[in-house]
Motif scaffolding. Structure first.
Motif, short mmCIF file in Angstrom:
data_model
loop_
_atom_site.label_atom_id
_atom_site.label_comp_id
_atom_site.label_asym_id
_atom_site.label_seq_id
_atom_site.Cartn_x
_atom_site.Cartn_y
_atom_site.Cartn_z
N ASP A 62 23.61 51.49 29.78
CA ASP A 62 22.33 50.94 30.24
C ASP A 62 21.18 51.74 29.61
O ASP A 62 21.40 52.78 28.99
CB ASP A 62 22.23 50.94 31.77
CG ASP A 62 22.34 52.33 32.38
OD1 ASP A 62 21.78 53.29 31.82
OD2 ASP A 62 22.99 52.48 33.43
N LYS A 63 20.00 51.23 29.78
CA LYS A 63 18.84 51.81 29.10
C LYS A 63 18.61 53.26 29.50
O LYS A 63 18.30 54.11 28.65
CB LYS A 63 17.60 50.97 29.39
CG LYS A 63 16.37 51.38 28.58
CD LYS A 63 15.24 50.38 28.78
CE LYS A 63 14.04 50.74 27.93
NZ LYS A 63 12.96 49.72 28.03
N ASP A 64 18.75 53.58 30.79
CA ASP A 64 18.52 54.95 31.25
C ASP A 64 19.49 55.92 30.59
O ASP A 64 19.10 57.03 30.19
CB ASP A 64 18.64 55.02 32.78
CG ASP A 64 17.48 54.36 33.49
OD1 ASP A 64 16.43 54.14 32.84
OD2 ASP A 64 17.62 54.04 34.69
N GLU A 103 17.23 44.18 22.73
CA GLU A 103 17.93 44.74 21.58
C GLU A 103 19.20 45.47 21.98
O GLU A 103 20.21 45.44 21.26
CB GLU A 103 16.99 45.66 20.81
CG GLU A 103 15.91 44.90 20.05
CD GLU A 103 14.90 45.81 19.37
OE1 GLU A 103 14.28 45.35 18.39
OE2 GLU A 103 14.73 46.95 19.82
N ILE A 104 19.17 46.12 23.12
CA ILE A 104 20.37 46.80 23.62
C ILE A 104 21.48 45.78 23.87
O ILE A 104 22.63 45.96 23.45
CB ILE A 104 20.06 47.59 24.91
CG1 ILE A 104 19.19 48.81 24.59
CG2 ILE A 104 21.35 48.02 25.62
CD1 ILE A 104 18.64 49.51 25.81
N ASN A 105 21.15 44.70 24.54
CA ASN A 105 22.15 43.67 24.85
C ASN A 105 22.68 43.00 23.59
O ASN A 105 23.88 42.72 23.49
CB ASN A 105 21.55 42.63 25.80
CG ASN A 105 21.27 43.20 27.18
OD1 ASN A 105 21.97 44.12 27.63
ND2 ASN A 105 20.27 42.68 27.87
N LEU A 106 21.80 42.75 22.63
CA LEU A 106 22.23 42.13 21.39
C LEU A 106 23.14 43.07 20.59
O LEU A 106 24.18 42.65 20.05
CB LEU A 106 21.02 41.75 20.54
CG LEU A 106 21.33 41.08 19.19
CD1 LEU A 106 22.06 39.76 19.40
CD2 LEU A 106 20.04 40.85 18.41
N HIS A 115 22.78 52.74 15.72
CA HIS A 115 22.49 51.32 15.49
C HIS A 115 21.10 50.95 16.01
O HIS A 115 20.33 50.28 15.31
CB HIS A 115 23.54 50.46 16.20
CG HIS A 115 24.75 50.17 15.39
ND1 HIS A 115 25.21 48.90 15.15
CD2 HIS A 115 25.61 51.00 14.75
CE1 HIS A 115 26.30 48.95 14.40
NE2 HIS A 115 26.57 50.21 14.16
N LEU A 116 20.79 51.39 17.23
CA LEU A 116 19.54 50.99 17.86
C LEU A 116 18.31 51.54 17.14
O LEU A 116 17.22 50.93 17.22
CB LEU A 116 19.51 51.45 19.33
CG LEU A 116 20.43 50.71 20.30
CD1 LEU A 116 20.33 51.33 21.68
CD2 LEU A 116 20.06 49.22 20.36
#
Length: 423
Positions: A168-170, A116-119, A51-52
Motif C-alpha cells: 500500500d502507499k504508506d 500508478e501503484i495499482n497499475l 519501477h515507480l
C-alpha cells in the motif's frame, strides 16, 4: 585515467573517472538497497519502488521524462539486485547538467500516486509470471534456498504475486524514505567533465530531503550455509542443474585461486567441463562455473542443462571430474591459461566506460574503497599451482547443495540427491 573521490556535506559519495576527449558521459547512481534489505512484508518492494520512480513525479510527467531522454540523445535504465538498485544514464557531454537534473527528478521527487501503484502491480505480476516460465531463473533462485535456507539474500528480487498485491502507499513511502537517502547512495561519473563541475552540479541537484532523516534498519547478518537439495518438476525441454557449495567472501586471500579454478573448470570453450561434457560426450550445449558473490557471503556453483535422458550421465561426469581434480589437481599450463583469460578480461572490461564505472562502484560498495586494477592483476599473477590445488581440496571436500528444475523423475532424484550430505 584520473579517478577521484568526492563526498558532499549531505553524505553523497561520488566516484569521478575523468576521461577527456570523450563525447559522452556515463552516470550511475547506486542506491544501497536490494531484496536483502526488505522486511517480510516488504518482499519485492525494492524492485517495485524502482519501477515507480519512472512514473510521474513532482517535477515532470512520465511522457516528459521519456521525451527529455530522447532529446538528450540518452540511454536511461535501472535494475535491482539483491543488494543494490542501480540507475544508469548515458548522454552527450554537453547535456551533463540536464542529465543530472533528470536523474534527480526521477530518484528524489516521486509522487507514488494510487493509480500508478495499482497499475504497476499488474505490470510486476506479469513480470513475476514471466520469471516463473524461465528455468534458468528458477534454478538459480532455488540454489540460494538450497544453500542459505531462509536468509534475506534468498528472497526473489521481484517478490511474489501475494506480496506485491499487499503493498500500500504508506508502506511504499516508508520504505522509500528509509532507504533513498543521499548518504545511502554512491554515484559514478565517467567522461570529459571536471571534478569541480561534478561536485557543483550534484551538490545543486542531489540535496538531502528532510523526510529522509529516518533510521535505516538493514539486515547485515551473513547467511549460514545449510546445504540441501531442491527439486522442482516443471514441463520444460531440459533439466537445469546447479550444483555447488560455499565460496570465499570478499577479502579472503583465497578468492583469486578460486576464481582461477572457476575459469579453468568452466570459464570458456577450453575449460575442462566444456571439453568433457560438450566436446567429448555431447551431453550439453553449455556448462559454466559461477561465483555468486555478495558483500559478506559467496557461493561457488557449476551450472548446466541437459535432456532428461542424459541427466544421470551428465551428473556422473561432474562427479568424475571432481574426483579427478581431488586426485591430480590442475597443471601449470591450465593455471597459466586461466590467468591469461582472467587478466585479458579485466583489461578489455576497463576499455568500456560503463564497465569500468561499475567496477569502481562495486569495489567501493563491497570493500569501502577502490581496489586498483593493477593490484587485482598482481594478486592473480601471484597465485601458484599449489594455491589452486589447496583450494580444490578445500572446496571439493565440502558438502554441496543442488538445485534441479525440469522434467525430472525418481531416478534423477535418487542419483542427484545421494550427493547431498545434509539434506
Amino acid at each position: 585515467m584520473n579517478i577521484s573521490e568526492i563526498e558532499l556535506k549531505n553524505g553523497l559519495k561520488i566516484i569521478h573517472d575523468y576521461t577527456p576527449s570523450r563525447k559522452t558521459i556515463n552516470i550511475i547512481v547506486a542506491v544501497k538497497v536490494g531484496s536483502r534489505h526488505e522486511e517480510k512484508k516488504e518482499h519485492g518492494l525494492a524492485h517495485f519502488v524502482e519501477h515507480l520512480l519512472f512514473k510521474n513525479n513532482s517535477e515532470r510527467g512520465i511522457d516528459e521524462i521519456r521525451k527529455e531522454v530522447d532529446q538528450l540523445g540518452g540511454e536511461l535504465n535501472a535494475f535491482t539486485t539483491k543488494e543494490v538498485t542501480y540507475f544508469t544514464l548515458k548522454i552527450l557531454s554537453y547535456h551533463f547538467v540536464k542529465g543530472v537534473k533528470l536523474l534527480s527528478d526521477i530518484i528524489l521527487k516521486p509522487q507514488f500516486s494510487d493509480d500508478e501503484i495499482n497499475l504497476e502491480k499488474l505490470v510486476v505480476k506479469e513480470e513475476i509470471r514471466m520469471y516463473k516460465d524461465s528455468p534458468e531463473e528458477l534454478v538459480f533462485d532455488n540454489f540460494f534456498k538450497a544453500s542459505w535456507d531462509s536468509h534475506p539474500l534468498v528472497r526473489e528480487i521481484l517478490g511474489t504475486e501475494k506480496s506485491v498485491t499487499s503493498f500500500d502507499k504508506d508502506l511504499i513511502i516508508s520504505f522509500y524514505n528509509k532507504h533513498y537517502r543521499t548518504d545511502n547512495m554512491i554515484v559514478g561519473v565517467s567522461g570529459d567533465v571536471s571534478s569541480k563541475k561534478v561536485e557543483e552540479v550534484f551538490a545543486n541537484y542531489f540535496y538531502k530531503n528532510d523526510v529522509n532523516n529516518l533510521l535505516r534498519t538493514i539486515n547485515q547478518k551473513p547467511p549460514k550455509y545449510r546445504p540441501r537439495s531442491i527439486f522442482l518438476k516443471r514441463n520444460f525441454e531440459q533439466v537445469q542443474i546447479l550444483w555447488g557449495t560455499e565460496g570465499y567472501i570478499p577479502g579472503d586471500p583465497r578468492r583469486e585461486s578460486l576464481a582461477l579454478l572457476s575459469v579453468s573448470l568452466g570459464g570458456g570453450i577450453s575449460s575442462r567441463l566444456f571439453r568433457e561434457l560438450r566436446e567429448k560426450k555431447g551431453l550439453v550445449y553449455n556448462v559454466e562455473t559461477q561465483l555468486l558473490t555478495f558483500k559478506d557471503a559467496s557461493l561457488f556453483g557449476i551450472y548446466t542443462a541437459t535432456a532428461p535422458q542424459t541427466v544421470v550421465e551428465t551428473f556422473q561426469t561432474l562427479l568424475q571430474e571432481r574426483e579427478n581434480l581431488l586426485k591430480n589437481g590442475i597443471s601449470k599450463e591450465e593455471l597459466d591459461l586461466a590467468k591469461r583469460q582472467t587478466i585479458n578480461s579485466i583489461l578489455m572490461a576497463i576499455e568500456s566506460p560503463s564497465q569500468r564505472l561499475f567496477y569502481l562502484l562495486d569495489s567501493y560498495l563491497v570493500y569501502g574503497k577502490i581496489i586498483p586494477w593493477l593490484d587485482k592483476i598482481r594478486k592473480i599473477r601471484k597465485v601458484t599451482v599449489g594455491d589452486v590445488n589447496d583450494t580444490i581440496r578445500d572446496i571439493f571436500n565440502r558438502p554441496f547443495s543442488i538445485s534441479v528444475v525440469g522434467p525430472i523423475n525418481s531416478q534423477h532424484k535418487d542419483v542427484l540427491k545421494g550427493e547431498i550430505k545434509n539434506d
